[in-house]
Scaffold this motif. Structure first.
Motif, mmCIF file in Angstrom:
data_model
loop_
_atom_site.group_PDB
_atom_site.id
_atom_site.type_symbol
_atom_site.label_atom_id
_atom_site.label_comp_id
_atom_site.label_asym_id
_atom_site.label_seq_id
_atom_site.Cartn_x
_atom_site.Cartn_y
_atom_site.Cartn_z
ATOM 1 N N ILE A 205 0.813 -1.213 0.000
ATOM 2 C CA ILE A 205 0.000 0.000 0.000
ATOM 3 C C ILE A 205 0.850 1.267 0.000
ATOM 4 N N ARG A 206 2.017 1.222 0.643
ATOM 5 C CA ARG A 206 2.877 2.415 0.673
ATOM 6 C C ARG A 206 3.459 2.715 -0.703
ATOM 7 N N THR A 207 3.803 1.664 -1.426
ATOM 8 C CA THR A 207 4.294 1.858 -2.795
ATOM 9 C C THR A 207 3.172 2.382 -3.680
ATOM 10 N N VAL A 208 1.974 1.846 -3.504
ATOM 11 C CA VAL A 208 0.816 2.300 -4.281
ATOM 12 C C VAL A 208 0.598 3.796 -4.083
ATOM 13 N N LYS A 209 0.648 4.248 -2.830
ATOM 14 C CA LYS A 209 0.415 5.658 -2.539
ATOM 15 C C LYS A 209 1.583 6.517 -3.005
ATOM 16 N N ALA A 210 2.792 5.979 -2.891
ATOM 17 C CA ALA A 210 3.975 6.749 -3.304
ATOM 18 C C ALA A 210 3.938 7.060 -4.794
ATOM 19 N N PHE A 211 3.348 6.146 -5.595
ATOM 20 C CA PHE A 211 3.292 6.352 -7.044
ATOM 21 C C PHE A 211 1.898 6.800 -7.499
ATOM 22 N N ALA A 212 1.052 7.222 -6.539
ATOM 23 C CA ALA A 212 -0.300 7.691 -6.849
ATOM 24 C C ALA A 212 -1.027 6.687 -7.741
ATOM 25 N N ARG A 213 -0.960 5.430 -7.352
ATOM 26 C CA ARG A 213 -1.462 4.338 -8.179
ATOM 27 C C ARG A 213 -2.831 3.830 -7.688
ATOM 28 N N GLU A 214 -3.463 4.576 -6.790
ATOM 29 C CA GLU A 214 -4.711 4.097 -6.207
ATOM 30 C C GLU A 214 -5.782 3.821 -7.267
ATOM 31 N N GLY A 215 -5.913 4.716 -8.241
ATOM 32 C CA GLY A 215 -6.936 4.540 -9.276
ATOM 33 C C GLY A 215 -6.735 3.265 -10.071
ATOM 34 N N PHE A 216 -5.489 3.008 -10.441
ATOM 35 C CA PHE A 216 -5.186 1.786 -11.213
ATOM 36 C C PHE A 216 -5.514 0.542 -10.398
ATOM 37 N N GLU A 217 -5.123 0.547 -9.109
ATOM 38 C CA GLU A 217 -5.355 -0.617 -8.253
ATOM 39 C C GLU A 217 -6.848 -0.836 -8.015
#
Length: 597
Positions: A205-217
């Motif tokens: 989750i930290r990597t997801v947020k670091a790369f602003a990847r929430e929408g993709f996930e």
């Protein structure tokens, strides 16, 4: 280790409890069969003839039936729930033990979400069958047989009507089971994908947020969730298509039976000509009600058994897997072969960790993963207490050497020896306990710091040894500042700690083991230069321990007794620091790039 899930052996273990439950179930059903008989007598012997004398005894009979059913029902439910829970618990632990016994190559080809679904969801389906669903199926069979017996005793011609209804219902249930079978497999597979997607996202989750990847996930999860939803809708369509038909048959059954039964009361049976009484008709209708319930349950039971059947198939796919790493060679057999070869030094009958000195030899080792050659004819040897440095570019096979040394995989060609003995002839527990590793992929459990350091040696390691290891790894600097010190609970995978702190805890864990062989796989990459120098000095002071250091920094290996350089899986250079510098090869190029200033 079993290669099939044999549910019969689990049921056999609790056969006595199931037998008592079966007796209780039959007792309850027989009481149910007596209830319509009492109703018949109330109608014929009390209401019709206006005689209240036998009524109190008949009412006491109904009360007795209710109490008896309560006792029998409780006994049946408790024993089935208890046995089903025990069976599910044993199936789950045995499945987990089976998974733990499999070699690393099995986990290379399967995701954690799928395994979680197998351990949880599929075992739960078996639990359903072993508990209430299995006894319900037995109850359906016994209830149908007993009900048919009592109905035939009243009027065999009238009994033809519920027989036709049951045959029609059974035909529909068989057809529904065939359609459900394949769908349940697809639902379970998509459930695994859904679980894995969620677990992977939450773990990173930290990597997801670091790369602003929430929408993709979210979109990825939505796709799996939508497919899972659609498959469940397909299941519902099958069930909804067939279940109303079964419900219609059961409703019509009562109406048709009442219609023909009324005619039999008025005009008598077509063949025998005998009339039936109003009380017999009431009793017959009660028996029809008893047989309607099993017919309505049939669709639901078929649904549950189809799901359990699909779960057993998936679990058997895991049970069919056999560990690639086996302990096939017994010490007695090995000594016999050594004697035949004229060898004088035999292996101790009880080979323990204390028997390992730490001599390591790779003899022309080749390792292939499918068609890819990961290591190609790697050959080196280090004596006990010496230090080996391994260098090479990413993907050159450095970590594979360690995985082969610990027998996570077996060599394709050649051999690996410890103290002159092929590691395939050592007990796996002894081999792996003799090698302490600090790997690139740092893994800390959600436990106390002390619990993580004691990993694999909880009973034998003292608190003083834990503290000493933390001090030698320079981890006590930050651990002592925590409120609970080494008893501080850290989060999953060390959440809340920096990369350098996690590395120092894993180094402390390896040092605390005091094994003959210590492996450090790029273990200081997250440390600052000052801390790295301190830890290197601690490692240099360790005597009597064979050390294998994998690194990208020259500073980490320059004091090693021997350094090997790998390129594309081949050993291209070997020697100590000074010898390798003189070769003007890859090692010299790396040295120049790191010390150019």
């Amino acid at each position: 280790m079993k290669n099939r899930l044999k549910l019969g052996s689990y049921f056999k273990k609790y056969a006595f409890l199931y037998f008592i439950a079966l007796i209780a179930m039959i007792g309850g059903i027989l009481l149910d069969m007596l209830a319509p008989v009492i109703v018949q007598h109330i109608v014929d012997d009390v209401i019709v003839v206006h005689n209240l004398e036998p009524l109190k005894f008949l009412l006491l009979g109904i009360l007795g039936i209710g109490i008896g059913r309560c006792i029998f029902q409780y006994t049946k439910e408790f024993l089935c729930d208890y046995s089903g829970s025990k069976i599910a618990s044993e199936v789950r632990i045995n499945l987990f033990e089976k998974i733990q016994s499999l070699s690393a190559n099995f986990f290379d080809g399967i995701n954690s979400g799928e395994l979680m679904s197998r351990v949880k969801d599929d075992v739960d389906r078996i639990w359903d069958v072993a508990g209430f669903m299995g006894i319900l199926m037995a109850e359906v069979v016994v209830r149908v047989i007993s009900t048919m017996y009592f109905m035939i005793n009243i009027n065999w011609q009238l009994s033809i009507i519920p027989v036709i209804g049951m045959i029609s219902t059974a035909f529909i249930a068989i057809r529904m089971e065939r359609q459900l079978d394949s769908l349940f497999g697809q639902v379970a597979q998509e459930n695994s994908e859904l679980n894995n997607t969620a677990a992977e996202n939450l773990a990173g989750i930290r990597t997801v947020k670091a790369f602003a990847r929430e929408g993709f996930e979210i979109n990825k999860f939505h796709k799996h969730n939508q497919k899972y939803y659609e498959l469940n809708i397909d299941l519902s369509r099958v069930f909804v298509k067939h279940n109303p038909v079964i419900q219609t048959i059961t409703r019509l059954l009562s109406v048709v039976t009442l219609l023909f039964g009324g005619l039999f009361v008025i005009n008598g049976s077509p063949l025998a000509g005998d009339k039936i009484t109003i009380g017999q008709l009431m009793a017959f209708l009660s028996y029809v009600g008893n047989i309607v319930w099993p017919m309505e349950m049939l669709g639901w039971l078929v649904n549950g058994f189809s799901s359990a059947k699909a779960s057993v198939k998936r679990l058997n796919k895991i049970y069919e897997q056999m560990p690639a790493i086996k302990e096939d060679i017994l010490v007695e057999d090995l000594n016999k072969s050594l004697i035949e070869k004229g060898e004088e030094e035999l292996i101790p009958a009880l080979f323990t960790l204390n028997d390992i000195e730490g001599n390591v030899e790779f003899s022309h080792v080749t390792y292939k993963n499918g068609q890819s050659i990961i290591l190609d004819d790697v050959d080196f040897k280090i004596e006990a207490g010496q230090t080996l440095g391994i260098m090479g570019a990413t993907g050159s096979g450095k970590t594979t050497i360690i995985n082969l040394l610990k027998r996570m995989y077996d060599v394709s060609e050649g051999s690996i020896k410890i103290d002159g003995l092929d590691i395939r002839q050592l007990p796996l527990s002894v081999l792996r306990q003799s090698v302490a590793c600090v790997m690139q992929d740092i893994f800390l459990f959600s436990d106390t710091i002390e619990g993580n350091i004691r990993l694999g040696a909880r009973e034998s390691m003292s608190t003083q040894e834990v503290r000493l290891a933390l001090k030698r790894a320079y981890a006590s600097e930050f651990v002592d500042q925590m409120q609970d010190k080494e008893l501080t609970v850290i989060g999953e995978r060390g959440v809340g700690l920096s990369g350098g702190q996690k590395q120092r805890i894993t180094i402390a864990r390896a040092l605390a083991r005091k094994t003959p062989i210590l492996v450090l796989d790029d273990s200081t990459s997250a440390l600052d230069s000052e801390t790295e120098v301190k830890i290197q000095s601690v490692l240099d002071e360790l005597k009597g321990m064979t050390k294998i250091i994998i690194a990208h920094r020259i500073s980490a290996v320059k004091n090693a007794d021997k350094i090997i350089v790998l390129e594309h899986g081949k050993l291209v250079e070997s020697g100590n620091h000074e010898e390798l510098l003189k070769l003007n090869g890859l090692y010299k190029e790396t040295y120049d790039s790191q010390y150019s200033n």
